[in-house]
Design an enzyme around this catalytic site. Structure first.
Site, mmCIF file in Angstrom:
data_model
loop_
_atom_site.group_PDB
_atom_site.id
_atom_site.type_symbol
_atom_site.label_atom_id
_atom_site.label_comp_id
_atom_site.label_asym_id
_atom_site.label_seq_id
_atom_site.Cartn_x
_atom_site.Cartn_y
_atom_site.Cartn_z
ATOM 1 N N HIS A 189 0.860 -1.206 0.000
ATOM 2 C CA HIS A 189 0.000 0.000 0.000
ATOM 3 C C HIS A 189 0.884 1.241 0.000
ATOM 4 O O HIS A 189 1.425 1.649 1.035
ATOM 5 C CB HIS A 189 -0.932 -0.012 1.215
ATOM 6 C CG HIS A 189 -1.968 1.067 1.162
ATOM 7 N ND1 HIS A 189 -3.320 0.821 1.018
ATOM 8 C CD2 HIS A 189 -1.869 2.422 1.202
ATOM 9 C CE1 HIS A 189 -3.985 1.959 0.980
ATOM 10 N NE2 HIS A 189 -3.120 2.960 1.100
ATOM 11 N N HIS A 229 1.556 5.016 -2.439
ATOM 12 C CA HIS A 229 1.150 5.908 -3.537
ATOM 13 C C HIS A 229 2.415 6.520 -4.133
ATOM 14 O O HIS A 229 3.223 7.103 -3.389
ATOM 15 C CB HIS A 229 0.236 7.015 -3.020
ATOM 16 C CG HIS A 229 -1.020 6.499 -2.369
ATOM 17 N ND1 HIS A 229 -2.243 6.531 -2.992
ATOM 18 C CD2 HIS A 229 -1.233 5.919 -1.155
ATOM 19 C CE1 HIS A 229 -3.165 6.010 -2.186
ATOM 20 N NE2 HIS A 229 -2.570 5.628 -1.063
ATOM 21 N N HIS A 234 -9.576 1.637 -0.761
ATOM 22 C CA HIS A 234 -9.412 2.332 0.522
ATOM 23 C C HIS A 234 -10.774 2.337 1.221
ATOM 24 O O HIS A 234 -11.767 2.798 0.644
ATOM 25 C CB HIS A 234 -8.985 3.780 0.307
ATOM 26 C CG HIS A 234 -7.539 3.973 -0.005
ATOM 27 N ND1 HIS A 234 -6.947 3.480 -1.130
ATOM 28 C CD2 HIS A 234 -6.561 4.645 0.670
ATOM 29 C CE1 HIS A 234 -5.657 3.821 -1.128
ATOM 30 N NE2 HIS A 234 -5.398 4.537 -0.065
ATOM 31 N N GLU A 261 -11.001 3.683 6.886
ATOM 32 C CA GLU A 261 -10.009 4.629 7.414
ATOM 33 C C GLU A 261 -10.832 5.800 7.966
ATOM 34 O O GLU A 261 -10.992 5.955 9.161
ATOM 35 C CB GLU A 261 -9.056 5.078 6.285
ATOM 36 C CG GLU A 261 -7.932 6.016 6.734
ATOM 37 C CD GLU A 261 -7.159 6.620 5.532
ATOM 38 O OE1 GLU A 261 -7.681 6.598 4.398
ATOM 39 O OE2 GLU A 261 -6.053 7.157 5.755
ATOM 40 N N ASP A 272 2.152 3.916 2.980
ATOM 41 C CA ASP A 272 1.137 4.794 2.384
ATOM 42 C C ASP A 272 1.796 5.951 1.602
ATOM 43 O O ASP A 272 1.943 5.859 0.391
ATOM 44 C CB ASP A 272 0.192 5.328 3.479
ATOM 45 C CG ASP A 272 -1.206 5.640 2.980
ATOM 46 O OD1 ASP A 272 -1.497 5.384 1.808
ATOM 47 O OD2 ASP A 272 -2.021 6.131 3.789
ATOM 48 N N ASP A 273 2.168 7.013 2.301
ATOM 49 C CA ASP A 273 2.771 8.198 1.665
ATOM 50 C C ASP A 273 3.934 8.636 2.565
ATOM 51 O O ASP A 273 3.807 9.617 3.326
ATOM 52 C CB ASP A 273 1.735 9.325 1.577
ATOM 53 C CG ASP A 273 0.453 8.874 0.903
ATOM 54 O OD1 ASP A 273 0.407 8.854 -0.339
ATOM 55 O OD2 ASP A 273 -0.510 8.529 1.622
HETATM 56 N N1 ADE Z 1 -4.220 9.237 -1.550
HETATM 57 C C1 ADE Z 1 -2.959 9.160 -1.136
HETATM 58 N N2 ADE Z 1 -2.889 8.649 0.103
HETATM 59 C C2 ADE Z 1 -4.162 8.392 0.489
HETATM 60 C C3 ADE Z 1 -4.759 7.855 1.652
HETATM 61 N N3 ADE Z 1 -4.059 7.457 2.719
HETATM 62 N N4 ADE Z 1 -6.087 7.748 1.702
HETATM 63 C C4 ADE Z 1 -6.809 8.145 0.652
HETATM 64 N N5 ADE Z 1 -6.308 8.648 -0.458
HETATM 65 C C5 ADE Z 1 -4.987 8.775 -0.554
HETATM 66 ZN ZN ZN Z 2 -3.447 5.004 0.740
#
Ligand code: ADE
Ligand code: ZN
Length: 330
Positions: free
Chosen positions: A12, A14, A192, A195, A273-274
């Site tokens: 997971h 991006h 997703h 969350e 994630d990011d």
């Molecule tokens: N786009 C990038 N990261 C995200 C996340 N954690 N949740 C939803 N959209 C995203």
């Molecule tokens: Zn994500």
């Protein structure tokens, strides 16, 4: 083997969300775009909450303006991931950002990304696969165009289809057509959910989109019957604890439900994630989980085996990655 030496699988992630702030700053300068407001005093990305995160994410992404930029981004991201011990990475790619959902443009972006990935594999031993992702708050019509891009480019590199963005916009059923098209193209499916939406959002993603994996899904913990359902069906959660904590979903690592979900028998994986947006890395995730819950090498090895089984890649790739997870002979 110490935790730092463990080979890792990340499912997971991006691509734009992993962009080093210095790279985005450089590109913004070169293009005379002023996005200085997205950076904090230390030069890193600065976001307080989820809506602001989505804005900053899109502002940073706006400076990536062609296939060449995505090649540079891919090279930088894979070098960093490999340095974190990641041997296999599935990243979310959005035709929305790569060519405005035009199929010809999307193919050009994809070609640049794949070339950069092949070079990174040769240099650093990391394997990349892509999950085409629609953006929920861009709406179902754009998601359909995105799914067409996904279906047309499905193959050894594009292995999945997903949905990200604002989880509270619209309803999963609005995106069923896009997911049906991706399923028919043979792509693995993830969404997703769970969350910012509660347990019902996980139920809806499972019933309306018929996904194999859920991105996050942590709010399932609020519904014991859903937890049981996840265990019975073997649905895999792509959990990103550092992201959830950075965005204020849970106040600290000990409060995060990952250990309760694991103890209940839910299949789960760990990802970033990011990473620069949430000031995290795979090493940090592993270290914090070890501190908070006493997780040792055996737990992490088990999590990586779950991730290997849940990866959307083909059998040859899975077999090659399996070899990398085997303990080295001493
Ligand atoms: N786009 C990038 N990261 C995200 C996340 N954690 N949740 C939803 N959209 C995203
Ligand atoms: Zn994500």
């Amino acid at each position: 083997m110490s935790l730092t030496a463990l080979p890792r699988i990340e499912l997971h992630h991006h691509l734009e969300g992993a962009a080093p702030p210095a790279l985005i700053r450089d590109m913004a300068r070169a293009r005379h775009v002023d996005i200085s407001g997205i950076f904090g005093p230390d030069g890193g990305y600065f976001c307080r909450d989820f809506p602001q995160f989505l804005d900053i994410y899109e502002a940073a992404t706006s400076v990536l303006q062609g296939p060449g930029d995505y090649a540079r981004l891919t090279a930088a991201v894979l070098e960093q991931a490999a340095a974190q011990g990641v041997v296999y990475l599935e990243t979310f790619l959005s035709p929305d950002f790569c060519g405005g959902r035009d199929l010809t443009a999307w193919r050009e972006y994809l070609h640049a990304i794949e070339e950069a990935a092949a070079a990174a594999e040769a240099a650093h031993g990391i394997t990349l696969r892509g999950i085409v992702t629609c953006i929920r708050h861009f709406g179902p019509d754009k998601a359909r165009q995105t799914a067409l891009c996904a279906a047309e480019t499905a193959g050894p590199f594009i292995v999945g289809f997903g949905i990200a963005g604002n989880e509270t916009a619209g309803h999963p059923r609005d995106f069923a057509w896009a997911f049906d098209m991706a399923r028919e193209a043979g792509l693995g499916l993830t969404a997703h959910a769970g969350e910012w939406g509660g347990p019902q959002s996980v139920r809806d993603a499972l019933s309306d989109l018929r996904v194999d994996r859920i991105g996050h899904g942590v709010r399932a913990i609020e519904d014991p019957a859903l937890v049981e359902h996840l265990v019975e069906t073997g649905i895999v959660l792509e959990i990103c604890p550092g992201s959830n904590i950075a965005l204020g979903l849970y106040p600290d690592w000990r409060s995060h439900p990952i250990e309760r979900l694991r103890k209940a028998g839910v299949k789960l994986t760990v990802s970033t994630d990011d990473p620069p947006f949430f000031r995290t890395s795979m090493t940090r995730e592993y270290d914090r989980l070890a501190d908070a819950f006493g997780w040792d090498e055996d737990v992490f090895a088990q999590i990586n085996r779950v991730a290997l089984d849940a990866a959307f890649c083909d059998a040859d790739t899975r077999a090659a990655i399996a070899k990398k997870l085997e303990p080295a002979d001493v």
